[in-house]
Design a protein around this motif. Structure first.
Motif, PDB file in Angstrom:
ATOM      1  N   GLU A 104      18.182  53.302 -28.844  1.00  0.00           N
ATOM      2  CA  GLU A 104      17.478  54.029 -27.795  1.00  0.00           C
ATOM      3  C   GLU A 104      17.850  53.411 -26.447  1.00  0.00           C
ATOM      4  O   GLU A 104      17.978  52.187 -26.334  1.00  0.00           O
ATOM      5  N   PRO A 105      18.018  54.247 -25.411  1.00  0.00           N
ATOM      6  CA  PRO A 105      18.482  53.697 -24.124  1.00  0.00           C
ATOM      7  C   PRO A 105      17.426  52.866 -23.413  1.00  0.00           C
ATOM      8  O   PRO A 105      16.316  53.340 -23.154  1.00  0.00           O
ATOM      9  N   LEU A 106      17.781  51.615 -23.124  1.00  0.00           N
ATOM     10  CA  LEU A 106      16.978  50.784 -22.235  1.00  0.00           C
ATOM     11  C   LEU A 106      17.381  51.023 -20.784  1.00  0.00           C
ATOM     12  O   LEU A 106      16.549  50.981 -19.876  1.00  0.00           O
ATOM     13  N   VAL A 107      18.690  51.240 -20.582  1.00  0.00           N
ATOM     14  CA  VAL A 107      19.228  51.527 -19.259  1.00  0.00           C
ATOM     15  C   VAL A 107      20.284  52.620 -19.408  1.00  0.00           C
ATOM     16  O   VAL A 107      21.113  52.554 -20.327  1.00  0.00           O
ATOM     17  N   ILE A 108      20.256  53.603 -18.515  1.00  0.00           N
ATOM     18  CA  ILE A 108      21.253  54.671 -18.511  1.00  0.00           C
ATOM     19  C   ILE A 108      22.294  54.355 -17.450  1.00  0.00           C
ATOM     20  O   ILE A 108      21.949  54.022 -16.303  1.00  0.00           O
ATOM     21  N   ASP A 109      23.562  54.429 -17.812  1.00  0.00           N
ATOM     22  CA  ASP A 109      24.652  54.207 -16.854  1.00  0.00           C
ATOM     23  C   ASP A 109      24.530  55.205 -15.703  1.00  0.00           C
ATOM     24  O   ASP A 109      24.313  56.396 -15.909  1.00  0.00           O
ATOM     25  N   TRP A 110      24.663  54.702 -14.479  1.00  0.00           N
ATOM     26  CA  TRP A 110      24.476  55.546 -13.290  1.00  0.00           C
ATOM     27  C   TRP A 110      25.415  56.745 -13.253  1.00  0.00           C
ATOM     28  O   TRP A 110      25.152  57.737 -12.579  1.00  0.00           O
ATOM     29  N   ARG A 111      26.534  56.674 -13.992  1.00  0.00           N
ATOM     30  CA  ARG A 111      27.507  57.767 -13.974  1.00  0.00           C
ATOM     31  C   ARG A 111      27.190  58.853 -14.999  1.00  0.00           C
ATOM     32  O   ARG A 111      27.811  59.921 -14.982  1.00  0.00           O
ATOM     33  N   ALA A 112      26.244  58.587 -15.904  1.00  0.00           N
ATOM     34  CA  ALA A 112      25.920  59.547 -16.945  1.00  0.00           C
ATOM     35  C   ALA A 112      25.188  60.751 -16.344  1.00  0.00           C
ATOM     36  O   ALA A 112      24.507  60.652 -15.324  1.00  0.00           O
ATOM     37  N   ARG A 113      25.327  61.905 -17.012  1.00  0.00           N
ATOM     38  CA  ARG A 113      24.685  63.124 -16.517  1.00  0.00           C
ATOM     39  C   ARG A 113      23.169  62.956 -16.438  1.00  0.00           C
ATOM     40  O   ARG A 113      22.521  63.509 -15.540  1.00  0.00           O
TER      41      ARG A 113
END
Length: 723
Positions: A104-113
């Motif tokens: 599960e995502p703890l942090v989403i990459d800033w470039r992701a939609r």
């Protein structure tokens, strides 16, 4: 309330860093397992299956090392954002993506939609976001938060809103010696340019301080993230105006999780072909001559000019075969040369030229002469006169050798007839006669010559046979690299320049037509991001540059993005700079400055620079008014005086804060405070004139001081535009 919110965010940050430590240990374990994946005691030969095992081991090691490099990178503010959505979901945004043990995502990459709403959401279009929060971190500690309420009618009355806006807080921070990324404060119009499709050409324009450069760098990081295979394999080239500028921006991409990008100043672009770079800049007049496409026909004439000047008797070829005197006239030789060069580069065409010459001589031989063609060719090529002629008529040439010939004023004036004026030809010749050091403009000419000539083909000597005495105690070691090297089929006539899948050109308004040709060779099949502002151009002939750029774009898809807001310059500073540039460019694209310091620019004057305390006093005052960097922008002719005055003062202890640069070196840079020395001389010594002065005046984020140097201490002529 704020303390409670900080504690909540700190708990999440702690969980992220704990997960990163676990991931680092896992990657180290994979690396260790990879090293031990294939072990063998074979010392005399390598079986095919052994090679497979070695390959698998190397893949494990490479991937593990790559992951460790990402995890070990010093990410300033690894997690910087949070989105609270209308459906109750909370998303944290950061520089790299991090997942927990359940994936599960703890942090989403800033470039992701999924991160787009962090940059695009507004109160009028909240994109299902109730609150956008920017986290300010120092290392792994949360030190501040700034909130934006985007959906006030969401019904969540318990949602805490802290701060007055992250963007203005970021803009007020002191500047350092290197550019910071804006990943936490990207604005909507900037994000649109960053995430534009990669195909074709993306053109980003806007006035000074609008963030064009940093938007373009974030775009490079986004393209690598969203099209990893294409751009990591093909390569991304980022080109800037100077080495000073490249040093300034070099940390931005690694801080965004990307280091697979090639950064080059414009004077370093052709290092792949030339093996050296150039930093020296020509005078304004020489820059205009060398940068223009008028140099193209001159360079072609130079290539065709024999290395050794020949008399009328030497301009033709005469050989004797079986008592027959065979002569090729200068005109016939010129036609052969022209025909060969139509299909071959000079250094690749010698063989074809020799065959054409031999065929032309064969056609002159009387029919009754009893000789076979093969014997005829041998008789001709064995003659010393023929070999000497061919060496003089069609030598192998390199670009440096050819361009240096322009130091001969008589030769240059003759070749430049009808292309340059006599005065321009003399100035061009003098530049090569007086200095052996190449300039930034020269390397584009050298690259053009290298493309015309083709690589010098080295004559391959046969490998010597190695005979060993019987019973010699010698073992031959054959490595995997040896085997694969023998399988490569290298074409010696291939162009030496590198090519890239994406080319990003910053300060594009300063790129000369000859430099555009140099860049085009590196990105013939590439997609492009082109960043610039015509109002800041140091190249005077925008029409010529426009034609070259239009030829580059052709029919490829292209899109334009305009950055409309000046985040760098205080309104007081930009108002002054705008008056100056409007005087010479009434249609200049002037952005809107959103900040104010309530401090007007200070306009000083002096009669002399040496032995006068005005310069040192002005910089000393600025050093007490701002906490960050100070730029002293000087015309090239005054650099020695300015540097000497500061180094001999008490300010020498602040060398890490104070930078002395020319206006062209200041391109793309910013400082907390700026002193512009002799604005009139800056305009006079630059090919861009007042446009380059406009660049200098728009570098500060807080304070601007100008220092005029006039015989009577009166204001400089440039101040007439301020009335």
């Amino acid at each position: 309330m704020v303390a409670r919110e900080l504690a909540v965010e700190q708990a999440h940050i702690d969980a992220v860093y704990a997960r990163l430590e676990e991931a680092t240990r896992s990657a180290e374990q994979v690396a260790s397992e990879g090293r031990s994946l294939f072990q063998t005691d074979r010392s005399n030969f390598v079986r095919e299956e052994d090679g497979t095992g070695l390959y698998e081991r190397d893949v494990f090691a490479f991937q593990a090392a790559k992951r460790l490099a990402v995890l070990d990178a010093e990410h300033e503010g690894l997690v910087f954002g949070r989105l609270d959505r209308t459906d109750g979901e909370v998303r944290y945004i950061g520089r790299i993506g991090v997942r927990d043990e359940d994936y599960e995502p703890l942090v989403i990459d800033w470039r992701a939609r999924a991160a787009e709403p962090f940059y695009r959401a507004t109160p009028t279009n909240p994109m299902d976001v109730v609150r956008r929060r920017v986290l300010r971190c120092r290392g792994n500690k949360v030190i501040g938060i700034e909130d934006d309420l985007l959906a006030a009618d969401s019904g969540d009355t318990e949602l805490v809103i802290v701060g007055e806006g992250a963007l203005m807080a970021a803009l007020s921070r002191a500047r350092g010696p290197q550019m910071r990324d804006i990943v936490a404060t990207i604005q909507g119009e900037q994000d649109e340019a960053i995430r534009a499709p990669y195909q074709g050409f993306t053109i980003i324009s806007g006035g000074p301080g609008t963030g064009k450069t940093v938007v373009a760098l974030h775009r490079a990081a986004y393209l690598l993230y969203s099209n990893r295979r294409r751009f990591e394999n093909g390569g991304v080239l980022v080109v800037g105006p100077s080495a000073v500028f490249m040093n300034y921006i070099e940390r931005v991409l690694p801080s965004l999780g990307e280091d697979s990008v090639t950064l080059r100043a414009i004077g370093s672009v052709p290092t792949d072909v030339l093996g050296f770079r150039a930093d020296r800049v020509d005078s304004a007049a020489l820059h205009v001559i060398k940068g223009s496409t008028r140099m193209l026909p001159l360079l072609r004439r130079l290539v065709n000019e024999p290395l050794i000047e020949q008399s009328a008797d030497q301009a033709h070829l005469r050989v004797v075969v079986k008592g027959e005197v065979l002569t090729l006239s200068a005109e016939r030789l010129a036609r052969i040369r022209e025909d060969v060069l139509r299909h071959h580069k000079l250094n690749h065409g010698r063989g074809a030229a020799e065959q054409s010459v031999l065929s032309a001589l064969w056609d002159l031989l009387p029919e009754e002469t009893e000789i076979e063609r093969e014997e005829f060719d041998d008789l001709v090529t064995d003659q010393a006169a023929y070999r000497m002629f061919l060496q003089a008529w069609w030598p192998s040439l390199n670009a440096v050798q050819v361009l240096a010939r322009l130091g001969d004023a008589r030769l240059t004036k003759r070749l430049a007839h009808g292309i340059l004026s006599d005065e321009e030809a003399e100035r061009l010749a003098a530049s090569y006669a007086e200095s052996a050091e190449w300039t930034v403009a020269d390397v584009a000419l050298l690259d053009e010559l290298a493309a015309i000539l083709g690589p010098v083909i080295e004559e391959q000597e046969p490998d010597p046979l190695l005979f060993l005495a019987e019973g010699a105690n010698v073992s031959e070691v054959v490595t995997t690299a040896d085997r694969t090297a023998r399988q490569r089929d290298v074409d010696p006539t291939d162009d030496a320049h590198e090519t890239f899948a994406h080319v990003l050109v910053d300060e594009a308004q300063d790129i000369t037509p000859m430099q555009w040709r140099m860049l085009r060779r590196r990105g013939a099949q590439a997609s492009w991001t082109i960043v610039g502002d015509p109002a800041q151009s140091s190249w005077p002939d925008q029409e010529e540059s426009g034609r070259v750029l239009n030829d580059l774009i052709g029919r490829a898809p292209h899109r334009n993005f305009r950055m409309s807001t000046n985040y760098r310059s205080p309104a007081e500073v930009f108002e002054l700079a705008a008056k100056v540039v409007r005087d010479v460019a009434p249609n200049a694209d002037l952005p809107r400055a959103v900040r104010t310091t309530e401090v007007e620019p200070l306009l000083l004057t002096t009669t002399v620079l040496d032995q006068d305390p005005t310069l040192v006093d002005a910089v000393t005052t600025l050093s007490g008014q701002v906490r960050g960097t100070i730029g002293v922008i000087s015309p090239p002719s005054r650099m020695g005086q300015v540097t000497r005055a500061l180094s001999q003062s008490a300010l020498a202890d602040q060398a890490d804060r104070i930078s002395v640069v020319t206006p062209l070196e200041a391109k793309g840079l910013e400082y907390d405070a700026v002193l512009v020395v002799s604005p009139d001389e800056i305009a006079l010594e630059s090919p861009g004139g007042v446009r380059v002065l406009y660049v200098a005046l728009t570098r500060p984020t807080q304070r601007l001081v100008t220092l005029d140097i006039t015989p009577d201490g009166s204001p400089g002529a440039w101040q007439a535009a301020l009335v």
